[in-house]
Every structure is written in C-alpha cells, then in structure tokens.
Design a protein around this motif. Sequence first.
Motif, PDB file in Angstrom:
ATOM      1  N   ARG A  76       0.855  -1.193   0.000  1.00 58.71           N
ATOM      2  CA  ARG A  76       0.000   0.000   0.000  1.00 58.71           C
ATOM      3  C   ARG A  76       0.885   1.235   0.000  1.00 58.71           C
ATOM      4  NH1 ARG A  76      -4.894   1.526   4.199  1.00 58.71           N
ATOM      5  NH2 ARG A  76      -3.251   1.648   5.768  1.00 58.71           N
ATOM      6  N   GLU A 141     -12.489   4.947  -0.241  1.00 57.69           N
ATOM      7  CA  GLU A 141     -12.583   5.368   1.168  1.00 57.69           C
ATOM      8  C   GLU A 141     -12.754   6.869   1.308  1.00 57.69           C
ATOM      9  OE1 GLU A 141      -9.016   4.246   3.299  1.00 57.69           O
ATOM     10  OE2 GLU A 141      -7.741   4.614   1.590  1.00 57.69           O
ATOM     11  N   GLY A 165     -12.756   0.952   2.359  1.00 54.44           N
ATOM     12  CA  GLY A 165     -11.973   1.448   3.502  1.00 54.44           C
ATOM     13  C   GLY A 165     -12.879   2.240   4.430  1.00 54.44           C
ATOM     14  N   VAL A 166     -13.511   1.526   5.329  1.00 56.43           N
ATOM     15  CA  VAL A 166     -14.597   2.102   6.119  1.00 56.43           C
ATOM     16  C   VAL A 166     -14.132   3.223   7.060  1.00 56.43           C
ATOM     17  CG1 VAL A 166     -14.409   0.284   7.895  1.00 56.43           C
ATOM     18  CG2 VAL A 166     -16.579   1.449   7.572  1.00 56.43           C
ATOM     19  N   ALA A 167     -12.888   3.137   7.563  1.00 53.87           N
ATOM     20  CA  ALA A 167     -12.446   4.154   8.537  1.00 53.87           C
ATOM     21  C   ALA A 167     -12.307   5.516   7.868  1.00 53.87           C
ATOM     22  CB  ALA A 167     -11.122   3.725   9.168  1.00 53.87           C
ATOM     23  N   ASP A 168     -11.564   5.559   6.762  1.00 57.15           N
ATOM     24  CA  ASP A 168     -11.416   6.843   6.071  1.00 57.15           C
ATOM     25  C   ASP A 168     -12.716   7.296   5.413  1.00 57.15           C
ATOM     26  OD1 ASP A 168      -8.772   8.116   6.197  1.00 57.15           O
ATOM     27  OD2 ASP A 168      -8.100   6.127   5.624  1.00 57.15           O
ATOM     28  N   PRO A 229     -11.456  -3.103   6.844  1.00 51.80           N
ATOM     29  CA  PRO A 229     -11.137  -3.492   8.224  1.00 51.80           C
ATOM     30  C   PRO A 229     -12.332  -3.552   9.171  1.00 51.80           C
ATOM     31  CG  PRO A 229     -10.553  -1.196   7.850  1.00 51.80           C
ATOM     32  CD  PRO A 229     -11.023  -1.724   6.529  1.00 51.80           C
TER      33      PRO A 229
HETATM   34  C1  GLV Z   1      -8.659   1.635   5.400  1.00 53.56           C
HETATM   35  O1  GLV Z   1      -7.696   2.120   4.908  1.00 53.56           O
HETATM   36  C2  GLV Z   1      -9.671   2.400   6.022  1.00 53.56           C
HETATM   37  O2  GLV Z   1      -9.533   3.632   6.053  1.00 53.56           O
HETATM   38  O3  GLV Z   1     -10.641   1.799   6.518  1.00 53.56           O
END
Ligand code: GLV
Length: 324
Positions: A76, A141, A165-168, A229
């Motif tokens: 990455r 994301e 990319g669920v977090a971003d 994730p």
């Molecule tokens: C992964 O990179 C996220 O942001 O979930």
Amino acid sequence: MSFTVPEPCVSRLNRCELAVPGSSPHMFEKAAKSDADAIFLDLEDAVAPNDKEQARKNIIEALNDIDWGDKVMSVRINGLDTHYMYRDIVDVVEKSGERLDLIMIPKVGTASDVYAIDMLVTQIEAATGRKKKIGFEHIIETALGMQNIHEIAAASKRNESLHFGVADYAASTKARTTSIGGPNPLYGVLTDPAEDESRDFHWGDMWHYAIARMVVAARANGLRPIDGPFGDFSDPDGYIAHGNRAAILGCEGKWAIHPKQIPLANDIFTPAEKEVAKARRILEAMEKAQAEGAGAVALDGRLIDIASIKQAEALVNQADIIAA
Ligand code: GLV
Ligand code: MG
C-alpha cells in the motif's frame, strides 16, 4: 445478456488480506507463515511520517529475502496528495523484483489518479524489463472515490480489486461511527406503533449502501470486491457478522488487521461443503434437463433455471480454486 461482457481480471484467492505495517519488520516472518491468501505491506496510514523511508527499505528487503510462499503480495503506497507516493512507486517497483504482485492505491478519487500511477508503473516495468505485470487494488474510502467509483473501476487494465476502507470513508463523509467498521446503535428504526405497541428498535447496517455500490462497480468491471477493516479485533462475533453480510452481498474477502482475524475471514469466504455439494447437484440436474430439452427444472421442490446454473458454477469454481 448485453453485448458488453465484463472481462474478468486475473483470478486470485483473496479471502483474507492481512495488513502488515512496513515499519514493523518483526511481523513479516509470522505474516509469511500465516494462512492469509494476500498480504499488503503498508507504507500509508500505519506508518508514521518519520518512519516512511525506513519502512520502504524494510518492504523492499522483505520482498526480496523472505519466502512468502504462494501469497499474493501487495504494497500500500501513500496517497497521491503526498510527496511520498512517487518514491514509494519508483523504489518499490524498481527494487522489489518479481515477487511484488499488486500495488494498493489508498484514497483513490478519480480515474486520473489511476491513469497517473499506471503511466509511472508502465515506464518502470519497461525500463527494468519486469516480466510480470503489476496489478492494482483500489481502496474506496472517500466521498470523491465513491462518487467516481465506476470510472475508477474501469480506468486501467491493471485493476484487480476494489476495497471498502470504512475508517477513512467515515471520516470523509462525516459519518458518525463508534468503532472501525462496526455498527452505530443510533442507526436503526423503531417499528410502527400501529403494528407493534412495544415499538421494537432494529439496528441497521450503516455501511450497506457503500458496500453494495462497491460490489456493483467491481463486478461490472470484472474486479473482486473486498470488504475492509473491522477494528475491534477482540470481537470475533462482530467480525463474523460483518464479514458474512459482505460475503452475502458479493464480496470475495475481507481485511485482517490482526492475525486473529485470518481464520475468521478464511472460514467466511470459503463456501461451505454443503453449499458446494448442492451447487454440484444443481449443475448435474440442469445438464440432465438441457439434454432433455428443458430450460428449467425442479430440484428439492424449488425452481432452478439458467441463473441458478451461473450461481452454482461460480460457487463450484471458487471451491475448486481453494482446493487447488
Ligand atoms: C482503510 O484504509 C480504512 O480507512 O478503513
Ligand atoms: Mg484508510
């Protein structure tokens, strides 16, 4: 069927994709021996700015020296809005040899982002005489990436997969989250008082739209959709529930951010023996029906038709790849 048939990308097992920070070389050997189908060595968000250069060196050394077996190996890179990105690509592609399979592009926003990286990688491959063409995996994301997802998915012949990319994505859309990839107890509905006096509250899946949209964009372009994730690695039940719903929508795999999550992903994305056996019976029944000139047939009291064959073929195919 449309006259346009999506061309499938290179076929690879991608049930579990393990995230490993490039700044933590002590984790590399264990990752190489793990049961993950794919690994991405991270130069982006798991690596602090002061460690980026050393992480790049660690990754290049590891791709050359460690026996990664038959794992799909990815790196990455940093985002296109950072100055790290060009050197990530130049150094890693020039110096990692043939063991590098994929580049993972984070926060991809437009088809032009993909075009720019394709150009750079193509030049390095030509200059170094690399034999194996590097593929791309894109993390969707950001709101921009989700808006342009179809163009991104179609932007390069190197494209192999889209990842959620669920977090971003939560940060970009300003969604209200409580944990990475998990549910929010406020996202739900109350049942109608006219029908249900007790007014039950039903939790909803706030990521449904994003994942379903990604699956469509990926499949319409012959790519693999992969769920990202799940942050709470001490909650296997939560991971399994979220992985199952992604699998049911069409995803082929999910990230593991901790080794504990690897067997969970492998289990979720390996078709159950019972399902595979049933799919084989469907194929046999349809073969027999077709030989007798029938278009549809009943099996165990249920209709099966041409669409059932395609689903059964996909399942049997996946089971055969896993068994190989
Ligand atoms: C992964 O990179 C996220 O942001 O979930
Ligand atoms: Mg991210």
